[in-house]
Motif scaffolding. Structure first.
Motif, PDB file in Angstrom:
ATOM      1  N   LEU A 129     -44.468  40.252  18.028  1.00 42.77           N
ATOM      2  CA  LEU A 129     -43.640  39.087  17.677  1.00 42.77           C
ATOM      3  C   LEU A 129     -44.378  37.775  17.928  1.00 42.77           C
ATOM      4  O   LEU A 129     -44.291  36.845  17.118  1.00 42.77           O
ATOM      5  N   CYS A 163     -46.677  36.006  15.372  1.00 43.24           N
ATOM      6  CA  CYS A 163     -46.075  35.143  14.344  1.00 43.24           C
ATOM      7  C   CYS A 163     -46.220  33.683  14.761  1.00 43.24           C
ATOM      8  O   CYS A 163     -45.914  33.311  15.906  1.00 43.24           O
ATOM      9  N   CYS A 192     -44.622  31.079  14.377  1.00 46.29           N
ATOM     10  CA  CYS A 192     -43.470  30.228  14.696  1.00 46.29           C
ATOM     11  C   CYS A 192     -42.883  30.537  16.072  1.00 46.29           C
ATOM     12  O   CYS A 192     -41.991  29.839  16.533  1.00 46.29           O
ATOM     13  N   LEU A 193     -43.392  31.586  16.741  1.00 46.63           N
ATOM     14  CA  LEU A 193     -42.844  31.984  18.036  1.00 46.63           C
ATOM     15  C   LEU A 193     -43.858  31.789  19.156  1.00 46.63           C
ATOM     16  O   LEU A 193     -45.050  32.028  18.985  1.00 46.63           O
ATOM     17  N   PHE A 246     -37.398  27.869  13.487  1.00 47.60           N
ATOM     18  CA  PHE A 246     -37.222  29.304  13.307  1.00 47.60           C
ATOM     19  C   PHE A 246     -37.133  29.624  11.821  1.00 47.60           C
ATOM     20  O   PHE A 246     -36.310  29.053  11.096  1.00 47.60           O
ATOM     21  N   LYS A 280     -39.928  34.400   7.259  1.00 47.74           N
ATOM     22  CA  LYS A 280     -41.305  34.617   7.731  1.00 47.74           C
ATOM     23  C   LYS A 280     -41.339  35.681   8.821  1.00 47.74           C
ATOM     24  O   LYS A 280     -42.219  36.556   8.821  1.00 47.74           O
ATOM     25  N   LEU A 281     -40.373  35.613   9.752  1.00 49.72           N
ATOM     26  CA  LEU A 281     -40.344  36.593  10.839  1.00 49.72           C
ATOM     27  C   LEU A 281     -40.042  37.991  10.300  1.00 49.72           C
ATOM     28  O   LEU A 281     -40.625  38.980  10.745  1.00 49.72           O
ATOM     29  N   TYR A 282     -39.145  38.079   9.317  1.00 48.67           N
ATOM     30  CA  TYR A 282     -38.825  39.368   8.707  1.00 48.67           C
ATOM     31  C   TYR A 282     -40.071  39.992   8.093  1.00 48.67           C
ATOM     32  O   TYR A 282     -40.387  41.170   8.317  1.00 48.67           O
ATOM     33  N   HIS A 307     -43.088  39.427   8.801  1.00 50.25           N
ATOM     34  CA  HIS A 307     -44.040  39.730   9.867  1.00 50.25           C
ATOM     35  C   HIS A 307     -43.725  41.076  10.524  1.00 50.25           C
ATOM     36  O   HIS A 307     -44.622  41.921  10.661  1.00 50.25           O
ATOM     37  N   ILE A 365     -32.060  38.781  17.017  1.00 48.75           N
ATOM     38  CA  ILE A 365     -32.921  37.741  17.595  1.00 48.75           C
ATOM     39  C   ILE A 365     -32.040  36.682  18.245  1.00 48.75           C
ATOM     40  O   ILE A 365     -31.076  36.197  17.643  1.00 48.75           O
ATOM     41  N   TYR A 405     -34.072  37.282   8.559  1.00 47.33           N
ATOM     42  CA  TYR A 405     -33.143  37.263   9.675  1.00 47.33           C
ATOM     43  C   TYR A 405     -32.111  36.197   9.358  1.00 47.33           C
ATOM     44  O   TYR A 405     -32.457  35.033   9.163  1.00 47.33           O
TER      45      TYR A 405
END
Length: 656
Positions: free
Chosen positions: A537, A540, A542-543, A573, A577-579, A581, A595, A638
């Motif tokens: 995670l 990524c 953004c985190l 957030f 993008k997170l999905y 990833h 999340i 997400y």
């Protein structure tokens, strides 16, 4: 009246006895004798009724215990006998015995094809001969197998056993960093992959090429430089048997397979399963009543202990037929069983729940399945399964890939994972000790020794490491191996295996699984290491930080993944993008479903991430003020977790 004689000395013959008194005494004697006979008969009849009643009342499991002891004794005798054979006797030799005994019997049924024991033997010979002729391989080299459930998996493993090569069973869901890690930690020289996994292999090909690894793809043609086709070589190879000299270097301590397990921290670990342990594993099905005429339904992954050891290795011992499925399908499960006359099924807890969740049919009890073997079934699901699908004997057991103790619920007590007894404890000494869940460690007394948990209370399962119950550990990972060793448990200097599982033993000596400790949780039958997911995670952009943990969902086995995260300074957030990833880097079961976005990560005084409060708050938007998101495959993002969606999950309308 007959006269007294030497042959009949019991008749009165005193000169003082009259004829009448003689007759009286004669009748009295036989009347008394009849009374004695009736008394003896009455005692015997009463005992035959009272003793079983007494035993059933005060020792209700005596007969099943005796039967189990008999089975255990037979297993030990057979194992010792095999250990004494020269040359050494291994699992492969048992397969060759079965092939010689019934060559034409179906060994593998896959889709619309049937492969006999003899065909399997010859196909494995062709695979072995093709590999031996390859310049990038020499007999005894470790080989990594990167394949899904298909006959070629079994043919290839048997081929490598004939060549004396240890085999690393790679999870076909892993990619990039995890794939390279798993490959490297077993020091494999060759990678054999299924054709459909070509893209995954190409992603790590530069690293493999740099290491000089030979990469073989189970296809007849391959245009990718650095990857060679292998199926065509197998087709053209000889099916001549391999000489035993190729495996003459193997001992009982030699590694047979590496099976990967997610531990409490870090990337997957390769548990070393040596030849001795695999030889013991032969008995896993036969000891539970599986017979040669049984048909075994294998739909769990072959890279797992359950699929490989229980399903495949267990069937080699019994000489049963394996119905092999690419993957579990609840909707096709019973139709497959009917079509193939399946008599024995295998499960993990989720499998049984999925089957019970399918729409009810009139023919739910129309099948030949008599036995279900596995672990992880909840008591309520157990009852529902029996009620719906008929009188199927369920053999729940407990074991782990690297562990040195196991339990079998041979008495069929609903909810229990096994039954403990004196003989089992003498052979495999274990103890339940008190565990501090807040400090994440066993409770110790003033002398520094562990405190035993009283019967009826939950405790951490520890098993003594002995010659009979060894702990081999993890390949190329002494740090994690040492973490599973616990010293000074009952006395100074002793050594135990830390199972990481919390158990409870009731007054009737049945043992129950309670929970897992540490950072690992289980979802959809897979162990998920939170540290590994956290590492993925935070890649990524953004985190900044991610604290991963498992949360319970009503009606579901295990815990589903959730992550409390903080964003990088100035970054927003981005659910899409997170999905993208997590889908790129993690298998479906390891992807955090929820999340929670926080302003700052809570840590302990020793800078450990705090999880207890997060787990308690679950994913309830009514209790959490932080923004919450849920993974949505339809929108490939997400999306916000609303109260309406939360209620839909609790009601079972939204499937996870």
């Amino acid at each position: 009246m007959p006269r007294p004689t030497e042959q009949n000395p019991y008749l009165p013959h005193s000169p003082f006895c009259s004829r009448g008194s003689t007759l009286f005494l004669y009748r009295s004697f036989f009347k008394e004798e009849n009374r004695m006979e009736m008394y003896v008969i009455s005692v015997i009849l009463a005992s035959s009724l009272i003793i079983p009643f007494t035993l059933k009342t005060f020792f209700p499991y005596l007969w099943v215990d005796i039967s189990y002891f008999g089975d255990l004794l037979w297993i030990l005798v057979r194992f010792v006998s095999r250990r004494r054979r020269r040359p050494f006797f291994f699992v492969l030799d048992r397969f060759l015995e079965q092939t010689a005994a019934h060559p034409d019997k179906p060994f593998i049924v896959f889709e619309n094809e049937r492969y006999s024991y003899a065909y399997t033997d010859k196909r494995s010979n062709k695979t072995a001969n093709a590999l031996q002729a390859h310049p990038g391989y020499k007999a005894g080299d470790t080989v990594a197998l990167f394949m899904g459930n298909e006959p070629a998996f079994l043919f290839t493993w048997l081929a490598l056993a004939k060549l004396g090569s240890p085999v690393a069973l790679l999870n076909h869901n892993i990619r990039t960093k995890s794939l390279l890690h798993c490959f490297n930690c077993c020091k494999a020289k060759v990678l054999i992959a299924a054709s459909e996994l070509k893209d995954a292999v190409e992603d790590v090909l530069p690293s493999l090429t740099e290491q000089g690894v030979t990469v073989l793809l189970m296809t007849k043609h391959c245009n990718t430089p650095g990857i060679e086709s292998f199926s065509d070589k197998v087709d053209e190879a000889s099916d001549a048997p391999l000489p035993m000299s190729l495996r003459s270097h193997i001992t009982f301590k030699s590694p047979a397979v590496y099976i990967y397990t997610s531990g409490t921290t870090g990337l997957p670990k390769a548990a070393v399963v040596n030849q001795n342990r695999l030889l013991i594993a032969l008995a896993v099905l036969s000891s539970n009543g599986v017979m040669p005429n049984d048909v075994f339904y294998l739909n769990l992954p072959l890279y797992h202990t359950a699929g490989f050891i229980v399903g495949f290795i267990g069937s080699i011992e019994t000489g049963s037929t394996i119905v092999l499925k690419r993957k579990f399908s609840a909707s096709q499960f019973w139709d497959d069983c009917r079509k193939n006359s399946v008599t024995v099924i295998q499960y993990i807890g989720e499998v049984m729940r999925y089957l019970c969740s399918t729409p009810k049919r009139e023919n739910d009890k129309d099948h030949k399945v008599r036995l279900a073997i596995g672990n992880g079934i909840r008591a309520d699901v157990w009852r529902e399964f029996l009620s719906r699908f008929g009188n199927i004997q369920i053999r729940e057991f407990y074991a782990s890939t690297e562990g040195n103790v196991g339990f079998v619920n041979y008495a069929g007590k609903i909810g229990a994972i096994g039954r403990v007894n004196f003989l089992h404890r003498r052979l495999f000494p274990y103890i339940l000790v008190k565990y501090d869940t807040e400090r994440d460690e066993p409770v110790r007394d003033a002398n520094g020794l562990c405190v035993e948990a009283p019967k009826g209370e939950t405790g951490l399962l520890l098993s003594k490491i002995t010659d009979i119950a060894p702990f081999v550990g993890y390949a190329q990972n002494e740090e994690q191996t040492e973490k599973k060793r616990l010293r000074n448990v009952l006395k100074k200097g002793d050594l135990y295996f830390n199972s990481g599982d919390l158990m409870r033993i009731d007054k009737d000596n049945f043992i129950y699984f309670q929970d897992r400790v540490g950072d690992t949780f289980r979802w959809k039958g897979e162990n998920v290491a939170t540290t590994e997911v956290s590492d993925i995670l935070t890649i990524c952009d953004c985190l900044k930080e991610a604290n991963v943990y498992g949360v319970q969902v009503p009606g579901h086995e295990g815990r589903i993944g959730m992550a409390a995260v903080t964003g990088k300074e100035g970054a927003q957030f981005d659910g899409s993008k997170l999905y993208k990833h997590v889908v790129s880097y993690l298998p479906s079961y390891a992807r955090p479903r929820f999340i929670r976005v926080q302003n700052a990560m809570e840590v302990t005084g020793t800078f450990k991430q705090m999880k207890v409060k997060l787990v308690e708050e679950n994913f309830d938007p009514g209790r959490i003020q932080d923004p919450l998101y849920i993974l949505n495959d339809n929108e490939k993002s997400y999306v916000p977790l609303t109260a309406q969606v939360y209620c839909s999950i609790l009601s079972g309308n939204t499937k996870l």
